[in-house]
Motif scaffolding. Structure first.
Motif, PDB file in Angstrom:
ATOM      1  N   PHE A   1      -0.233 -25.510 -21.150  1.00  0.00           N
ATOM      2  CA  PHE A   1       1.247 -25.328 -21.424  1.00  0.00           C
ATOM      3  C   PHE A   1       1.988 -24.012 -21.085  1.00  0.00           C
ATOM      4  O   PHE A   1       2.979 -23.923 -20.723  1.00  0.00           O
ATOM      5  N   ARG A   2       1.192 -22.978 -21.307  1.00  0.00           N
ATOM      6  CA  ARG A   2       1.457 -21.545 -20.539  1.00  0.00           C
ATOM      7  C   ARG A   2       2.001 -21.825 -18.853  1.00  0.00           C
ATOM      8  O   ARG A   2       2.990 -21.211 -18.334  1.00  0.00           O
ATOM      9  N   ALA A   3       0.937 -22.379 -18.262  1.00  0.00           N
ATOM     10  CA  ALA A   3       1.053 -22.615 -16.795  1.00  0.00           C
ATOM     11  C   ALA A   3       2.492 -23.479 -16.608  1.00  0.00           C
ATOM     12  O   ALA A   3       3.282 -22.938 -15.875  1.00  0.00           O
ATOM     13  N   LEU A   4       2.680 -24.343 -17.398  1.00  0.00           N
ATOM     14  CA  LEU A   4       3.904 -25.273 -17.220  1.00  0.00           C
ATOM     15  C   LEU A   4       5.197 -24.407 -17.766  1.00  0.00           C
ATOM     16  O   LEU A   4       6.158 -24.503 -16.906  1.00  0.00           O
ATOM     17  N   HIS A   5       5.163 -23.655 -18.581  1.00  0.00           N
ATOM     18  CA  HIS A   5       6.102 -22.571 -19.168  1.00  0.00           C
ATOM     19  C   HIS A   5       6.612 -21.742 -17.965  1.00  0.00           C
ATOM     20  O   HIS A   5       7.752 -21.373 -17.726  1.00  0.00           O
TER      21      HIS A   5
ATOM     22  N   GLU B   1       8.438 -23.907 -24.806  1.00  0.00           N
ATOM     23  CA  GLU B   1       8.333 -22.866 -26.071  1.00  0.00           C
ATOM     24  C   GLU B   1       8.032 -23.510 -27.158  1.00  0.00           C
ATOM     25  O   GLU B   1       7.227 -22.826 -27.870  1.00  0.00           O
ATOM     26  N   SER B   2       8.752 -24.585 -27.557  1.00  0.00           N
ATOM     27  CA  SER B   2       8.423 -25.448 -28.805  1.00  0.00           C
ATOM     28  C   SER B   2       6.947 -25.752 -28.635  1.00  0.00           C
ATOM     29  O   SER B   2       6.189 -25.414 -29.842  1.00  0.00           O
ATOM     30  N   ALA B   3       6.396 -25.988 -27.669  1.00  0.00           N
ATOM     31  CA  ALA B   3       5.035 -26.584 -27.633  1.00  0.00           C
ATOM     32  C   ALA B   3       4.166 -25.523 -27.678  1.00  0.00           C
ATOM     33  O   ALA B   3       2.943 -25.683 -28.467  1.00  0.00           O
ATOM     34  N   LEU B   4       4.494 -24.095 -27.048  1.00  0.00           N
ATOM     35  CA  LEU B   4       3.530 -23.191 -27.289  1.00  0.00           C
ATOM     36  C   LEU B   4       3.390 -22.860 -28.794  1.00  0.00           C
ATOM     37  O   LEU B   4       2.306 -22.445 -29.200  1.00  0.00           O
ATOM     38  N   SER B   5       4.505 -22.636 -29.377  1.00  0.00           N
ATOM     39  CA  SER B   5       4.471 -22.353 -30.829  1.00  0.00           C
ATOM     40  C   SER B   5       3.736 -23.226 -31.725  1.00  0.00           C
ATOM     41  O   SER B   5       2.942 -22.660 -32.474  1.00  0.00           O
TER      42      SER B   5
ATOM     43  N   ARG C   1       1.860 -35.019 -31.368  1.00  0.00           N
ATOM     44  CA  ARG C   1       2.988 -34.542 -31.605  1.00  0.00           C
ATOM     45  C   ARG C   1       3.632 -33.782 -30.420  1.00  0.00           C
ATOM     46  O   ARG C   1       4.931 -33.961 -30.189  1.00  0.00           O
ATOM     47  N   LEU C   2       2.878 -33.103 -29.657  1.00  0.00           N
ATOM     48  CA  LEU C   2       3.268 -32.450 -28.239  1.00  0.00           C
ATOM     49  C   LEU C   2       3.732 -33.676 -27.247  1.00  0.00           C
ATOM     50  O   LEU C   2       4.564 -33.479 -26.750  1.00  0.00           O
ATOM     51  N   ALA C   3       2.985 -34.678 -27.385  1.00  0.00           N
ATOM     52  CA  ALA C   3       3.402 -35.826 -26.249  1.00  0.00           C
ATOM     53  C   ALA C   3       4.686 -36.425 -26.721  1.00  0.00           C
ATOM     54  O   ALA C   3       5.317 -37.037 -25.882  1.00  0.00           O
TER      55      ALA C   3
END
Length: 343
Positions: A257-261, A302-306, A333-335
């Protein structure tokens, strides 16, 4: 004589057969070894060792017997063809040994090829080779292979010229992985494409790239990013049976998810963001992640990373909650997160 970087690359492909020898030195032992390999192949051709046209010595050998170098240089071979004496691990303490051998070298003798680590400009060994009229010295710097070098390796592996996107991927990968791993990947790519005359593509590179990724782990990360909630449970069960821990799964999810961000935040678009990563993401995996980044958007990511950071802290705490269940709940929850964000 001192060789510049450009002249050295040319020399390693087409060495002076009448020279007395060459010193190759640099900080990175693998880069030095690759250049030495290129030089020896061009200088001696195939079957040199089988035909006893190559003598190997080490710096330790010469420290205990300095005359061994000159003896090997002057020895008469049983087979026709060029001969060489390879000395790995040369040091300044052996400068007089090399000076003597170079001074007594004559036409028909074996060439001297020496490798060394870092040598300063004041190095006695460098001065011996750089000051010789019949020998060469080449410094190998920690620069990644350039396009010309990559194209040479591709030709050596029997590969046709890659398309523009694939060459960009190869250049990015060359900057991200050690040179030895990259050279091995090119050789592996040659085997992968054997019998296939089509240009090398990004998908071909992705198939052989030296990246350690578990397929099941990739599957669950893609399922989460693509809102395939029904797939998360079954894949998670298989990962659990394989011994994957909740913490390692959370770390992998954070990386994904950092890569996606990063992709979603790049001013030139998600594809450019993934290409800028080290190592770069390419091939079908890049196309898939570009779609994921576009679907999520920067704010949702950003919400997903948190959420993942909170889960990571929870998993590393003394909580009595079943860790795999905590991780599964987070992935579900992420999905669902991007869908909720659009309502």
């Amino acid at each position: 004589m001192k060789l510049s970087t450009r002249d050295a690359n040319t020399y390693f492909k087409r060495p002076d057969q009448s020279a007395a020898g060459c010193l190759i030195f640099g900080d990175d032992a693998m880069r030095v070894a690759l250049k030495r390999q290129d030089l020896m192949a061009a200088l001696l051709g195939p079957n040199a060792e089988e035909e006893m046209r190559l003598t190997r010595l080490s710096g330790a050998d010469l420290r205990s017997d300095g005359a061994a170098l000159l003896d090997a240089v002057k020895a008469v071979g049983f087979f026709p063809g060029p001969r060489a004496v390879l000395v790995d691990g040369a040091t300044d303490g052996l400068s007089k040994v090399f000076a003597t051998a170079l001074g007594e070298w004559a036409d028909g003798d074996a060439q001297i090829v020496a490798t060394a680590g870092r040598l300063t400009p004041k190095s006695a060994l460098r001065k011996v080779f750089e000051g010789s009229k019949t020998a060469y010295a080449a410094a190998i710097y920690d620069d990644p292979p350039d396009r010309a070098q990559i194209e040479d390796w591709l030709r050596d592996a029997g590969l046709s010229a890659p398309d523009r996107e694939a060459m960009t991927d190869l250049e990015g990968l060359a900057r991200a992985v050690p040179p030895g791993d990259f050279r091995q990947m090119i050789d592996k790519l040659g085997l992968y494409k054997r019998g296939d005359a089509t240009p090398v593509s990004s998908a071909d590179i992705d198939a052989v790239a030296p990246l350690t990724r578990e397929a099941e782990l990739d599957d669950i990360l893609h399922a989460t990013a693509e809102a395939e909630t029904g797939s998360i449970g079954p894949i998670l069960n298989r990962l659990k049976q394989q011994g994957t821990t909740p913490v390692s799964l959370c770390i992998a999810a954070l990386r994904h998810f950092r890569a996606l961000h990063m992709a979603a935040s790049h001013p030139n678009g998600p594809a450019a963001g993934l290409q800028a990563m080290r190592p770069p993401v390419f091939g079908p995996r890049r196309d898939r992640m570009v779609r994921q980044a576009g679907r999520w958007g920067r704010d949702a990511l950003e919400s997903a990373l948190s959420m993942l950071v909170e889960t990571d802290l929870s998993l590393r705490s003394n909580s009595a909650a079943p860790q795999m269940a905590v991780m599964e709940r987070t992935l579900i929850r992420l999905a669902m997160l991007p869908g909720r964000g659009r309502r």
